[in-house]
Design a protein around this motif. Structure first.
Motif, PDB file in Angstrom:
ATOM      1  N   GLY A 717     -31.851  10.026 -29.470  1.00 33.78           N
ATOM      2  CA  GLY A 717     -30.384  10.157 -29.022  1.00 33.78           C
ATOM      3  C   GLY A 717     -29.887  11.662 -28.960  1.00 33.78           C
ATOM      4  O   GLY A 717     -28.858  11.829 -28.233  1.00 33.78           O
ATOM      5  N   GLN A 751     -30.209   0.498 -31.734  1.00 36.48           N
ATOM      6  CA  GLN A 751     -29.721   1.528 -31.203  1.00 36.48           C
ATOM      7  C   GLN A 751     -30.813   2.288 -30.395  1.00 36.48           C
ATOM      8  O   GLN A 751     -30.250   2.900 -29.309  1.00 36.48           O
ATOM      9  N   THR A 752     -31.736   2.125 -30.606  1.00 31.35           N
ATOM     10  CA  THR A 752     -32.933   3.024 -29.941  1.00 31.35           C
ATOM     11  C   THR A 752     -33.026   2.345 -28.302  1.00 31.35           C
ATOM     12  O   THR A 752     -33.052   2.942 -27.414  1.00 31.35           O
ATOM     13  N   TRP A 754     -30.565   0.670 -27.173  1.00 30.78           N
ATOM     14  CA  TRP A 754     -29.304   0.839 -26.322  1.00 30.78           C
ATOM     15  C   TRP A 754     -29.353   2.404 -25.755  1.00 30.78           C
ATOM     16  O   TRP A 754     -29.303   2.827 -24.493  1.00 30.78           O
ATOM     17  N   TRP A 755     -29.977   3.428 -26.446  1.00 33.00           N
ATOM     18  CA  TRP A 755     -30.030   4.844 -25.941  1.00 33.00           C
ATOM     19  C   TRP A 755     -31.114   4.747 -24.785  1.00 33.00           C
ATOM     20  O   TRP A 755     -30.808   5.770 -23.834  1.00 33.00           O
ATOM     21  N   ASP A 790     -20.867  -5.343 -30.783  1.00 35.11           N
ATOM     22  CA  ASP A 790     -22.263  -4.432 -30.112  1.00 35.11           C
ATOM     23  C   ASP A 790     -22.851  -5.598 -29.169  1.00 35.11           C
ATOM     24  O   ASP A 790     -23.322  -5.170 -27.985  1.00 35.11           O
TER      25      ASP A 790
END
Length: 1020
Positions: A717, A751-752, A754-755, A790
Motif C-alpha cells: 500500500g 484491501q490487498t 484492491w491495491w 466497498d
C-alpha cells in the motif's frame, strides 16, 4: 526444422492477405516459446500453398520475428537466407514495409551469429561486410553496421576495435534501420558500465528506465542491466526497485533469459540467496535450453555464483531444482551438485566461444562473474524469503574479534569463555545467555568439570534462553537454585526460586506460582536483613511476585496481596537503594508494571507517563536494552491518544536500544509499529523502509505467514501511494500467498487485492486488475450493509478494468451489476456513472446511430430528474461521498452537476455515433450529420447552462462544455456563435489566474477556435 519445406499439416492456403495478416497478428499475441514458433511455421506452410510470393515473404518475416524472441534463435539463419535470396531474385515481391523489415533483421542475424559458437568468426566478418555493402547500396546510414561491428569486437575481446566501432556507432546518423532508441541506449550504457563508468551508464539509461524510450523488450533488459551498477554506486533503493519491477516484466518471457540471469545474480550478491533459489525454481528449463548458447552460458554462470554462495553459507547439501532433460529428469539435485554442474557447463560453453574467437575473453568473463563477491550483506526486498539461509552469528559483546581472512580461526578456551560470560553477566547484558551456553558447550567438549557456581549460572541462563521449552524453565531454575545454595550464594538461590515460580505463571499456572513465590520473597528479604543477600537480589524476588500478580489479572481493588500492592512493595523496598544501578533497574520494572495496570484500567495518560518513567529508569540504571518493551507500549498508548510525536520518539528509542540484543520477532514488531506511525502521518517513503525491515525480520523469525504477510500488505500500500506501482504489485502478489482471512481478517485480504488491482491497472495489466477486483468483490459481497459500498466500488473498478482491456461485453455486464449495487445503496450519482459508461460501450460495436447508447443516456437523465424531484433541500450527499464533480453544495448540487455532465456526454455520444460530419461530400450523409450535430448541440448547451449555474466549483466542466459547443457551432457553419463561446471560455480564466495544465490547454483551444472562426467568417 527446415523452412524450405512446408510445416506438417498446414490448414490450407489463406483466403486473402488480410485474413493471413490477422492470423499472424493473433499468433504474435501468444506467449513466447515453441508453441508460438510452431504456429509461425504452420502459417508459413499455408503461405507456401498459396503460390503467392507476397504471402511467403510475410510468412518468413513473421517466422523470423517469433524465432528471434524465443529460445530457438538458432533457427533464424536459414529462413533469413531464404528471405534474402527472394529479395535478390525478385525485389518487386517486397512492399515498402517488407523491405524495411528485411534490412532491419540484418541486425538480428548479425548479433545472433556471435551468440552461436558453431558459426566461424570468418563467416561473421563476411556477413558484416555484406551488411555494410547492402546498407550502402540502399542508401542507409552506417550506424547499424558500426553497432554490429562493435558487438563482434566486444564479444571477442578486441577492445581497441570495439572502442573505434562504439565511437563510430554513436557518431553516425540515425535512420530507419537504426535500432530503437531504447535498445541503443541499453547497449551504449553496457559499454560504459563494462569499462568502469557506472554513472555514465545510468545517465545513458535514464530515458529508458524513466519510460521515455520503450519497446517490446525495454525497459525490461535495461532494468536488469542497471542492478549491479546501482549497487556499486550505493544506490541500493533504486536497485531493489528495479529488481522488483524488472523481474515481473521478464519472468514470463522466454527470450529474456539473459535479463533473468541478471536478477538471479542480483539476489546472489545482496544476501538474498533464498530469493535466488526461488528464481531458479521458476524457470528450470533455462538451465537446459540451448537455442541461444550465449544466454545459456550467462545463466549457468550466475547459477554457479548463487550456488557457490549458498555452499559457503553451509547449505551445500540442501535440495535444489536442477536442469530438466536427458539424464536429469527425475534426478534430485543438491546445491553443491548444481554448483559443480553449472560451473562445468558454463566453462565448457565459454571454451567453445574462445576456440571460435581465438581469444580467452569469454572464459575470463565467465570466471570473473562466477567469482564475484557480495555488493550488499543484507538488502531487504519486501518479499518473503522462501527458506532461511544460515549465516554466522555476530560475536557477543566482549568476545574476541574474528580472525583476519586467510588465517585459521583460533577457538577460545573454556577459561576465556567463562571470563567473557561472567563479564557479560556483571554488565547485565542479554548476550550473557549465549555466552554461558558457549562456555558450557566448550567445557563438555573438553571434558572439563565446571565449578559449582558456574554450573548454577549455566542452568539459570539456559532457563532464560528463548529457545528453551516453556515446560523446562521452572525445572532449570530449580536446579540453579540448588547449585547456588551449594556454592554458598543463598541470595541468588532465592532469586532462582522466585524466577521458577514466575515460569509457572508463564505456563498459565498463576495460583501455583503465587504459592511458590511467597517463600522465596520472604527468605530473600530475611537474607537481606541479615546481610547475606543484596538489595538487588531481594528486589528481584519481589519483582517476580509482582509480575505473577500482574499476569493473574489482579486489580488495584483486589485482596491485600494484589498486583498493585505487590508492585508498591517493590518500590517501597527499593527506595533507600535508589543509587544502586541494579536496584534502580528493578524500580524501573515496577514502574512498567504500574503502567500496565493503569492501562488495563483504561487510565491511558497516567499509563503513558509511567511507561516513560520506566524507560528513563532503565536508561539511568545502565540497562537501556530492557526499556524496549516499555517504549513499545508507550508508543502504542501515545498513538491512541493522538500524540504522534511521543509515539514516534518512543518506538525509535526502542529500535535503537534493541539493535544489538533484539531478536528477529521483536525487531519485526518494532519496525512495523514505527512504519504505522510514519504512514499515518503521510511519510510513506520512510514508512516503506521500515516495512521492508519488518518483513525481513519476520522472515528471519520464522513468522513470514503472520507478521511478514502483514508487513508486506502495508508495504504494498505504501509503495502504491508513492507511485511505485511495479514494486507494489510484486510485493502485494507475494503478500497474498500468506494472507489468511481467519488470521489477518477479510478486510486485509480485500484491501490487498484492491491495491494489487490498482497497481496492475497503472501498469496496463487490465485483465489481471479486473480479476483482483472481482475476487475482492466476492469477499465484500458477504459483508453486512456497512461493507456494501466497498462491494459496489470493487464491482465498478472491475468494470473499468474490463473496459480498459477492450472486453466490451464483459465490461457492460460488470457495469450493469455495479449499477444495481449502487441503486440498492441509493447512490444515484454512482449509478449514473455506470449508465454513462455502458452507453459509451454500446457505441463501440454499433457506430450506426448509437440507439442503445442514447437509450442508456436517457435512462441516466430520467434517474437524475426523479432524484432531483425528491430533493428539495441541500444535504445528505456530498461530492466526497460520490466521487463525482466536486461542488460545495449538498445533495441537490451534486445531482445537478451529474445532470449537466450527462447532457454533455449525451451530446458528445450523439455526434460521435453519426459517423460523418456536416461537410461530407455525400449530401444525404451531410444532412444526417447536420441533424445529429444540432441534436447533440442542444444537449451540450443544456450542460453549459447547468455548469454555469453551479458556479466556480464547476468552472473547468463549464469551459469544457463551452468548447465542445463552440466546435459544434463551427462545424454547423456558425462561426460567430463559435467565437462567442470561445470568448466566454477566455473570460472564465482571468489573466492573473493560476496557469495549470487545464487552464492553459483551455485557453489555447479557445484561441484556436477564435482563429478558425475568424477565418471561416472571412471566407464566407
Amino acid at each position: 526444422m527446415s523452412t524450405d519445406a512446408p510445416a506438417p499439416s498446414p490448414a490450407g492456403p489463406p483466403a486473402d492477405i488480410f485474413a493471413f495478416r490477422q492470423a499472424m497478428h493473433d499468433n504474435a499475441q501468444e506467449p513466447e516459446g515453441p508453441g508460438r514458433n510452431a504456429g509461425a511455421e504452420r502459417l508459413l506452410a499455408e503461405a507456401e500453398l498459396s503460390g503467392q510470393a507476397a504471402f511467403v515473404v510475410e510468412g518468413l518475416i513473421h517466422l523470423l520475428q517469433t524465432y528471434n524472441f524465443s529460445s530457438e534463435q538458432d533457427k533464424m539463419f536459414v529462413p533469413f537466407a531464404r528471405l534474402l535470396r527472394m529479395w535478390d531474385e525478385r525485389p518487386e515481391d517486397f512492399d515498402e514495409e517488407d523491405t524495411h523489415r528485411l534490412f532491419w533483421m540484418f541486425k538480428w542475424v548479425s548479433s545472433g551469429m556471435t551468440d552461436q559458437p558453431h558459426i566461424p568468426l570468418a563467416a561473421m566478418e563476411k556477413w558484416l561486410a555484406e551488411m555494410e555493402r547492402r546498407y550502402r547500396l540502399a542508401g542507409h546510414s552506417e550506424r547499424a553496421v558500426r553497432q554490429a561491428e562493435y558487438h563482434i569486437a566486444e564479444h571477442v575481446g578486441d577492445d581497441a576495435r570495439a572502442a573505434r566501432a562504439y565511437a563510430a556507432w554513436r557518431a553516425a546518423e540515425r535512420d530507419a534501420t537504426s535500432d530503437c532508441h531504447a535498445c541503443e541506449l541499453r547497449g551504449q550504457g553496457s559499454w560504459e558500465a563494462g569499462h568502469g563508468d557506472d554513472a555514465a551508464a545510468l545517465e545513458l539509461w535514464a530515458p529508458v528506465l524513466g519510460g521515455v524510450h520503450t519497446c517490446a523488450h525495454e525497459p525490461h533488459a535495461t532494468l536488469a542491466e542497471s542492478l549491479l551498477p546501482l549497487l556499486r554506486l550505493g544506490r541500493a533503493d533504486e536497485a531493489r526497485a528495479n529488481h522488483l519491477r524488472g523481474h515481473r516484466m521478464v519472468r514470463r518471457m522466454e527470450s529474456m533469459r539473459f535479463a533473468f540471469a541478471r536478477h538471479v545474480e542480483f539476489c546472489a550478491l545482496t544476501g538474498n540467496e533464498a530469493r535466488g533459489l526461488e528464481l531458479l525454481a521458476e524457470r528450470p528449463a533455462y538451465l537446459a535450453d540451448r537455442g541461444e548458447p550465449s544466454s545459456l552460458m550467462a545463466y549457468l554462470a550466475v547459477t554457479a555464483l548463487l550456488t557457490r554462495r549458498l555452499a559457503e553459507l553451509g547449505l551445500g547439501a540442501d535440495p535444489v531444482v536442477g536442469p530438466p532433460g536427458a539424464g536429469a529428469a527425475g534426478r534430485e539435485w543438491t546445491v553443491a551438485e548444481l554448483a559443480a554442474y553449472a560451473e562445468r557447463e558454463a566453462l565448457a560453453l565459454a571454451g567453445r566461444f574462445d576456440a571460435r574467437n581465438g581469444t580467452a575473453a569469454v572464459s575470463a568473463g565467465v570466471r570473473e562473474r562466477m567469482a564475484r563477491e557480495p555488493l550488499a550483506e543484507r538488502l531487504p526486498l519486501g518479499l518473503r524469503v522462501g527458506r532461511p539461509v544460515r549465516r554466522s552469528a555476530a560475536p557477543a559483546a566482549g568476545a574476541a574479534a574474528p580472525p583476519a581472512a586467510g588465517t585459521p580461526a583460533a577457538r577460545p578456551g573454556v577459561a576465556e569463555l567463562l571470563a567473557a560470560a561472567r563479564e557479560l553477566t556483571e554488565a547485565r547484558r542479554p548476550d550473557a545467555v549465549r555466552a554461558w551456553a558457549d562456555a558450557a558447550r566448550a567445557a563438555a567438549e573438553a571434558g572439563t568439570e565446571l565449578p559449582v557456581r558456574d554450573r548454577a549460572e549455566v542452568a539459570a541462563h539456559r532457563a532464560m534462553h528463548p529457545d528453551t521449552a516453556a515446560g523446562e524453565v521452572a525445572g532449570l531454575f530449580g536446579t540453579a537454585a540448588g547449585l547456588f545454595e551449594a556454592a554458598g550464594d543463598p541470595g541468588q538461590a532465592e532469586v532462582a526460586r522466585a524466577r521458577a515460580a514466575f515460569a509457572l505463571a508463564r505456563e498459565g499456572r498463576t495460583d501455583d506460582a503465587l504459592a511458590a513465590v511467597a517463600e522465596p520473597c520472604a527468605r530473600a528479604l530475611a537474607l537481606h536483613a541479615e546481610g547475606r543477600a543484596t538489595a538487588a537480589e531481594a528486589a528481584t524476588a519481589l519483582v517476580c511476585r509482582a509480575r505473577i500478580h500482574t499476569m493473574r489479572g489482579d486489580g488495584a481493588s483486589g485482596p491485600a496481596d494484589s498486583a498493585a500492592e505487590a508492585v508498591a512493595a517493590v518500590a517501597d523496598f527499593a527506595a533507600p537503594y535508589a543509587d544502586d544501578p541494579r536496584v534502580a533497574g528493578r524500580v524501573a520494572e515496577a514502574h512498567e508494571l504500574r503502567a500496565e495496570l493503569a492501562a488495563r484500567r483504561g487510565e491511558m495518560e497516567p499509563a503513558a507517563a509511567l511507561y516513560e518513567q520506566a524507560a528513563d529508569g532503565y536508561a539511568a540504571a545502565g540497562v537501556p536494552w530492557y526499556a524496549v518493551r516499555a517504549q513499545s507500549a508507550l508508543a502504542g498508548i501515545a498513538s491512541r491518544l493522538g500524540d504522534r510525536a511521543t509515539a514516534e520518539r518512543a518506538v525509535r528509542g526502542a529500535l535503537e536500544h534493541s539493535a544489538v540484543h533484539g531478536r528477529p520477532a521483536g525487531q519485526a514488531g518494532l519496525h512495523l509499529q514505527l512504519a504505522d506511525i510514519l504512514c499515518n502521518t503521510g511519510r510513506d517513503g520512510e514508512g516503506a523502509e521500515h516495512l521492508l525491515e519488518a518483513a525481513l525480520w519476520a522472515d528471519e523469525a520464522g513468522d513470514a505467514a503472520d507478521t511478514g504477510a502483514w508487513a508486506r500488505h502495508h508495504l504494498g500500500g505504501a509503495l502504491l501511494r508513492l507511485g511505485r506501482a511495479a514494486e507494489a504489485a510484486a510485493v502485494l502478489e507475494d503478500a497474498l500467498a500468506d494472507l489468511d482471512a481467519d488470521v489477518h481478517g477479510e478486510g486485509a485480504v480485500v484491501q490487498t487485492r484492491w491495491w494489487l488491482g490498482d497497481a496492475q491497472g497503472r501498469l496496463g495489466e487490465h485483465m489481471q486488475a479486473a480479476e483482483q477486483y472481482v475476487l475482492a468483490a466476492e469477499i465484500a459481497a458477504t459483508w453486512p450493509r456497512d461493507g456494501a459500498r466497498d462491494h459496489a466500488m470493487l464491482a465498478t473498478l472491475a468494470a473499468q478494468s474490463l473496459s480498459a482491456a477492450e472486453l466490451d461485453t464483459q465490461a457492460a455486464r460488470a457495469y450493469e451489476r455495479a449499477g444495481a449495487l449502487w441503486r440498492d445503496l441509493g447512490d444515484v450519482p454512482a449509478l449514473i456513472r455506470t449508465l454513462r459508461a455502458r452507453a459509451w460501450l454500446a457505441l463501440r460495436p454499433e457506430q450506426a446511430g448509437g440507439a442503445a447508447g442514447r437509450a442508456l443516456m436517457a435512462d441516466a437523465e430520467r434517474e437524475l430528474t426523479t432524484a432531483l424531484a425528491t430533493t428539495e433541500a441541500p444535504g445528505g450527499l456530498d461530492a466526497a461521498e460520490t466521487g463525482g464533480t466536486r461542488v460545495r453544495g449538498g445533495r441537490r448540487d451534486v445531482l445537478l452537476a451529474e445532470l449537466a455532465a450527462t447532457h454533455r456526454q449525451t451530446g458528445d455520444l450523439i455526434t460521435a455515433a453519426v459517423g460523418g460530419t456536416p461537410h461530407d461530400p455525400d449530401e444525404s450523409g451531410a444532412a444526417a450529420a447536420r441533424a445529429a450535430y444540432e441534436e447533440g448541440l442542444t444537449h451540450v448547451v443544456r450542460a453549459v447552462a447547468g455548469f454555469a449555474e453551479l458556479g466556480p466549483d464547476c468552472r473547468d466542466e463549464y469551459t469544457g462544455a463551452q468548447l465542445l459547443a463552440a466546435w459544434l457551432e463551427a462545424d454547423l457553419g456558425r462561426p460567430g456563435e463559435a467565437a462567442r463561446r470561445a470568448r466566454a471560455v477566455l473570460a472564465a480564466y482571468p489573466d492573473d489566474d493560476t496557469a495549470t495544465g487545464t487552464v492553459e490547454s483551455r485557453r489555447d483551444e479557445a484561441r484556436a477556435l477564435l482563429n478558425y472562426a475568424g477565418a471561416e467568417a472571412a471566407g464566407s
